[in-house]
Design a protein around this motif. Structure first.
Motif, short mmCIF file in Angstrom:
data_model
loop_
_atom_site.label_atom_id
_atom_site.label_comp_id
_atom_site.label_asym_id
_atom_site.label_seq_id
_atom_site.Cartn_x
_atom_site.Cartn_y
_atom_site.Cartn_z
N ASP A 111 0.85 -1.19 0.00
CA ASP A 111 0.00 0.00 0.00
C ASP A 111 0.88 1.24 0.00
OD1 ASP A 111 -2.20 1.61 0.07
OD2 ASP A 111 -2.55 1.37 2.22
N ASN A 112 0.75 2.05 -1.03
CA ASN A 112 1.65 3.19 -1.20
C ASN A 112 1.00 4.51 -0.77
OD1 ASN A 112 -0.17 3.30 -3.23
ND2 ASN A 112 1.30 3.46 -4.90
N GLY A 113 0.13 4.47 0.18
CA GLY A 113 -0.47 5.73 0.65
C GLY A 113 -1.96 5.74 0.41
N GLY A 114 -2.56 6.83 0.86
CA GLY A 114 -4.00 6.93 0.79
C GLY A 114 -4.53 7.65 -0.43
N ALA A 115 -3.65 8.03 -1.36
CA ALA A 115 -4.12 8.80 -2.52
C ALA A 115 -5.12 8.01 -3.35
CB ALA A 115 -2.93 9.22 -3.39
N LYS A 116 -4.83 6.74 -3.59
CA LYS A 116 -5.77 5.92 -4.37
C LYS A 116 -7.07 5.71 -3.61
CE LYS A 116 -2.76 3.11 -7.28
NZ LYS A 116 -2.31 1.75 -7.57
N LYS A 117 -6.94 5.52 -2.31
CA LYS A 117 -8.15 5.30 -1.50
C LYS A 117 -9.05 6.53 -1.51
CE LYS A 117 -5.84 2.15 1.65
NZ LYS A 117 -5.31 1.99 3.00
N ILE A 118 -8.43 7.70 -1.37
CA ILE A 118 -9.20 8.93 -1.37
C ILE A 118 -9.86 9.15 -2.72
CG2 ILE A 118 -9.02 11.45 -1.24
CD1 ILE A 118 -6.88 11.02 0.92
N LEU A 119 -9.11 8.91 -3.80
CA LEU A 119 -9.65 9.10 -5.14
C LEU A 119 -10.80 8.14 -5.42
CD1 LEU A 119 -9.50 10.56 -7.83
CD2 LEU A 119 -7.82 8.87 -8.57
N THR A 120 -10.64 6.88 -5.07
CA THR A 120 -11.73 5.93 -5.32
C THR A 120 -12.93 6.22 -4.44
OG1 THR A 120 -10.69 4.33 -3.81
CG2 THR A 120 -10.24 4.07 -6.16
N THR A 121 -12.70 6.68 -3.20
CA THR A 121 -13.82 7.05 -2.33
C THR A 121 -14.58 8.24 -2.91
OG1 THR A 121 -12.63 6.24 -0.40
CG2 THR A 121 -14.45 7.76 -0.01
N LEU A 122 -13.86 9.24 -3.39
CA LEU A 122 -14.51 10.40 -4.00
C LEU A 122 -15.27 10.01 -5.27
CD1 LEU A 122 -11.80 13.17 -3.52
CD2 LEU A 122 -13.98 12.92 -2.32
N LEU A 123 -14.70 9.10 -6.06
CA LEU A 123 -15.39 8.62 -7.26
C LEU A 123 -16.68 7.88 -6.89
CD1 LEU A 123 -12.52 7.42 -9.61
CD2 LEU A 123 -14.08 9.32 -9.98
N ASN A 124 -16.63 7.09 -5.83
CA ASN A 124 -17.83 6.37 -5.40
C ASN A 124 -18.90 7.33 -4.88
OD1 ASN A 124 -16.95 3.80 -6.09
ND2 ASN A 124 -15.96 3.49 -4.13
N ILE A 125 -18.49 8.36 -4.16
CA ILE A 125 -19.46 9.36 -3.69
C ILE A 125 -20.06 10.10 -4.88
CG2 ILE A 125 -19.68 11.53 -2.41
CD1 ILE A 125 -17.60 10.37 -0.43
N LEU A 126 -19.23 10.45 -5.85
CA LEU A 126 -19.72 11.10 -7.07
C LEU A 126 -20.71 10.19 -7.80
CD1 LEU A 126 -19.54 13.41 -9.18
CD2 LEU A 126 -17.69 12.09 -10.23
N ALA A 127 -20.40 8.91 -7.88
CA ALA A 127 -21.29 7.96 -8.57
C ALA A 127 -22.65 7.87 -7.87
CB ALA A 127 -20.64 6.59 -8.64
N ILE A 128 -22.63 7.81 -6.55
CA ILE A 128 -23.88 7.74 -5.79
C ILE A 128 -24.71 9.00 -6.01
CG2 ILE A 128 -24.83 7.71 -3.45
CD1 ILE A 128 -22.40 5.91 -2.71
N ALA A 129 -24.04 10.15 -5.98
CA ALA A 129 -24.75 11.42 -6.17
C ALA A 129 -25.34 11.50 -7.58
CB ALA A 129 -23.81 12.59 -5.92
N LEU A 130 -24.57 11.10 -8.59
CA LEU A 130 -25.08 11.14 -9.97
C LEU A 130 -26.26 10.19 -10.16
CD1 LEU A 130 -21.75 11.30 -12.00
CD2 LEU A 130 -23.51 13.06 -11.88
N CYS A 131 -26.16 9.00 -9.60
CA CYS A 131 -27.28 8.04 -9.73
C CYS A 131 -28.53 8.54 -9.01
CB CYS A 131 -26.87 6.68 -9.18
SG CYS A 131 -25.74 5.79 -10.24
N ALA A 132 -28.34 9.11 -7.82
CA ALA A 132 -29.50 9.62 -7.08
C ALA A 132 -30.14 10.80 -7.81
CB ALA A 132 -29.07 10.04 -5.67
N PHE A 133 -29.31 11.73 -8.29
CA PHE A 133 -29.83 12.88 -9.02
C PHE A 133 -30.54 12.41 -10.30
CE2 PHE A 133 -29.31 16.29 -12.20
CZ PHE A 133 -30.04 17.28 -11.57
N GLY A 134 -29.91 11.47 -11.01
CA GLY A 134 -30.52 10.94 -12.23
C GLY A 134 -31.84 10.24 -11.95
N ALA A 135 -31.91 9.50 -10.86
CA ALA A 135 -33.15 8.80 -10.51
C ALA A 135 -34.27 9.79 -10.21
CB ALA A 135 -32.91 7.88 -9.33
N VAL A 136 -33.94 10.87 -9.49
CA VAL A 136 -34.95 11.89 -9.19
C VAL A 136 -35.42 12.56 -10.47
CG1 VAL A 136 -35.32 14.13 -8.06
CG2 VAL A 136 -34.18 12.29 -6.83
N GLN A 137 -34.49 12.86 -11.36
CA GLN A 137 -34.87 13.48 -12.64
C GLN A 137 -35.74 12.55 -13.47
OE1 GLN A 137 -34.19 16.71 -13.69
NE2 GLN A 137 -33.64 16.87 -11.54
#
Length: 114
Positions: free
Chosen positions: A10-36
């Motif tokens: 494990d070479n640090g938390g950069a990948k973890k932070i990036l993948t976590t942010l991508l997952n949060i973005l994905a959840i937000a996009l899916c939720a917004f899309g579902a409401v629309q």
């Protein structure tokens, strides 16, 4: 041993932070899309579609290290469990995308919004 090797590499938390942010973005996009889509707007489908594709980008970024660590937790059946989970994720995503795409004709195009 595999788990220890994966954690040692494990070479640090950069990948973890990036993948976590991508997952949060994905959840937000899916939720917004579902409401629309609930409001019968076609643009919601495209937000939902992007939100469904983003986790796979995160999976590619995380790479094999995350897969090795996750499969080590399950022991000898770990790779099979990971393979089944990813396969089911892909199947459900494709099924829902197809169902929403079939019903796109009932939604209002972006040019007709109030």
């Amino acid at each position: 041993d595999k788990m220890e090797a994966a954690l040692a590499n494990d070479n640090g938390g950069a990948k973890k932070i990036l993948t976590t942010l991508l997952n949060i973005l994905a959840i937000a996009l899916c939720a917004f899309g579902a409401v629309q889509m609930w409001n019968l707007k076609q643009t919601g489908f495209y937000f939902y579609l992007v939100g469904e594709v983003v986790p796979y980008i995160g999976l590619l970024i995380a790479g094999t290290d995350a897969m090795a660590a996750a499969s080590a937790l399950a022991g000898s059946i770990g790779p099979a469990v990971i393979g089944i989970a990813i396969t089911l994720m892909v199947i459900f995503d494709v099924v829902f995308i197809v169902m929403y795409a079939v019903n796109l004709k009932y939604m209002v195009p972006p040019s007709q919004f109030d």
